[in-house]
Design an enzyme around this catalytic site. Sequence first.
Site, PDB file in Angstrom:
ATOM      1  N   PRO A  61      86.030  -3.663  93.323  1.00  0.00           N
ATOM      2  CA  PRO A  61      84.590  -3.536  93.545  1.00  0.00           C
ATOM      3  C   PRO A  61      83.947  -2.313  92.903  1.00  0.00           C
ATOM      4  O   PRO A  61      82.726  -2.187  92.918  1.00  0.00           O
ATOM      5  CB  PRO A  61      84.477  -3.458  95.072  1.00  0.00           C
ATOM      6  N   ASP A 108      83.585  -6.288  81.406  1.00  0.00           N
ATOM      7  CA  ASP A 108      82.279  -6.705  81.910  1.00  0.00           C
ATOM      8  C   ASP A 108      81.402  -5.489  82.189  1.00  0.00           C
ATOM      9  O   ASP A 108      81.887  -4.354  82.275  1.00  0.00           O
ATOM     10  CB  ASP A 108      82.450  -7.513  83.201  1.00  0.00           C
ATOM     11  N   LYS A 127      77.172  -9.250  81.080  1.00  0.00           N
ATOM     12  CA  LYS A 127      76.269 -10.365  81.319  1.00  0.00           C
ATOM     13  C   LYS A 127      75.219  -9.942  82.335  1.00  0.00           C
ATOM     14  O   LYS A 127      75.522  -9.291  83.330  1.00  0.00           O
ATOM     15  CB  LYS A 127      77.012 -11.591  81.873  1.00  0.00           C
ATOM     16  N   GLY A 179      85.071  -7.137  86.943  1.00  0.00           N
ATOM     17  CA  GLY A 179      84.797  -6.616  88.272  1.00  0.00           C
ATOM     18  C   GLY A 179      85.368  -7.534  89.339  1.00  0.00           C
ATOM     19  O   GLY A 179      85.433  -8.759  89.159  1.00  0.00           O
ATOM     20  N   GLY A 180      85.798  -6.952  90.445  1.00  0.00           N
ATOM     21  CA  GLY A 180      86.343  -7.766  91.530  1.00  0.00           C
ATOM     22  C   GLY A 180      87.655  -8.407  91.141  1.00  0.00           C
ATOM     23  O   GLY A 180      88.554  -7.766  90.588  1.00  0.00           O
ATOM     24  N   ASP A 181      87.776  -9.703  91.422  1.00  0.00           N
ATOM     25  CA  ASP A 181      88.965 -10.474  91.079  1.00  0.00           C
ATOM     26  C   ASP A 181      88.627 -11.403  89.917  1.00  0.00           C
ATOM     27  O   ASP A 181      87.553 -12.013  89.908  1.00  0.00           O
ATOM     28  CB  ASP A 181      89.437 -11.291  92.284  1.00  0.00           C
ATOM     29  N   ILE A 204      87.596 -15.185  90.880  1.00  0.00           N
ATOM     30  CA  ILE A 204      86.536 -15.483  91.848  1.00  0.00           C
ATOM     31  C   ILE A 204      85.200 -15.196  91.178  1.00  0.00           C
ATOM     32  O   ILE A 204      84.791 -14.039  91.035  1.00  0.00           O
ATOM     33  CB  ILE A 204      86.685 -14.658  93.146  1.00  0.00           C
ATOM     34  N   ALA A 257      85.097  -8.685  95.183  1.00  0.00           N
ATOM     35  CA  ALA A 257      83.838  -8.040  95.564  1.00  0.00           C
ATOM     36  C   ALA A 257      83.548  -8.273  97.040  1.00  0.00           C
ATOM     37  O   ALA A 257      83.082  -7.365  97.742  1.00  0.00           O
ATOM     38  CB  ALA A 257      82.702  -8.565  94.699  1.00  0.00           C
ATOM     39  N   MET A 284      75.831 -12.885  93.599  1.00  0.00           N
ATOM     40  CA  MET A 284      74.739 -13.063  92.630  1.00  0.00           C
ATOM     41  C   MET A 284      73.523 -13.737  93.263  1.00  0.00           C
ATOM     42  O   MET A 284      72.919 -14.637  92.686  1.00  0.00           O
ATOM     43  CB  MET A 284      75.233 -13.897  91.431  1.00  0.00           C
TER      44      MET A 284
END
Length: 256
Positions: free
Chosen positions: A18, A41, A63, A94-96, A99, A125, A175
């Site tokens: 995260p 990212d 993005k 970011g995160g996994d 996912i 996240a 998001m």
Amino acid sequence: MRHPHPKPGTVHLVGAGPGDPDLLTLRAARLIGAAHLIVHDGLVDPAILAMARPDARLVSVAKQRARHTMAQDDINALLVREALRGHDVVRLKGGDPLIFGRGGEEAEACHAAGVPVEIVPGVSAANGAAAAAGIPLTHRDAASVVSFVAGQCKGLSEQDWSGLAGKGRTLVIYMGVSTAPQIAEKLMADGLAPDMPVAVIENAARPQMRVLRGLLAGLPDLVERALVKSPALIVIGEVTARDNLAVARIAEEALP
């Protein structure tokens, strides 16, 4: 004399967690520190990118809503092209990576081209944000089911979320900041009570983290008044209203 094609490099799909570098897995930290090429990212924290070796090539494929540095097909092609040149690539997300990270699409593109792939999971996240905010996604007195959905997708109004939120359930929306009004309207139209507790977690596990709490009917106003920006998660369910001592260590913002 023709030289034989080099042995393909490996594409490592790595979860950066995260945000806090301390939440990286050991495998992720080792790969980042050794990589010559990192394709990352926009949500990867600069402190994590700073762990790269001084001569590493860093390529941003950030993005944002309606504006991408590089289209997904072009990202896939970049990973395959570099690997076929014999380069190992760290694809940092970011995160996994699996996912809502399009890691599955990138792995498929690599496999189709004969490029080996390693997937290195990261703290998602959702898990990282909930832990940082002191919110238990499950609790035997409040929730035994957790669902993850994307709040920014094609045909949001046609998505079937019935049964994902309500009594005994926790819904985590990725998001969803820009579509908060549609999300609240959709869930209430599906029968979710307007007074269902919600939390918005912005910049989870980072020094500037904010946790905003309210009710489902007021979610759009909460996001608008607090000027919430991505990265942020929306958590909907009774677990967000539970008192938790872990919250004492963060700066929770109270809105008038």
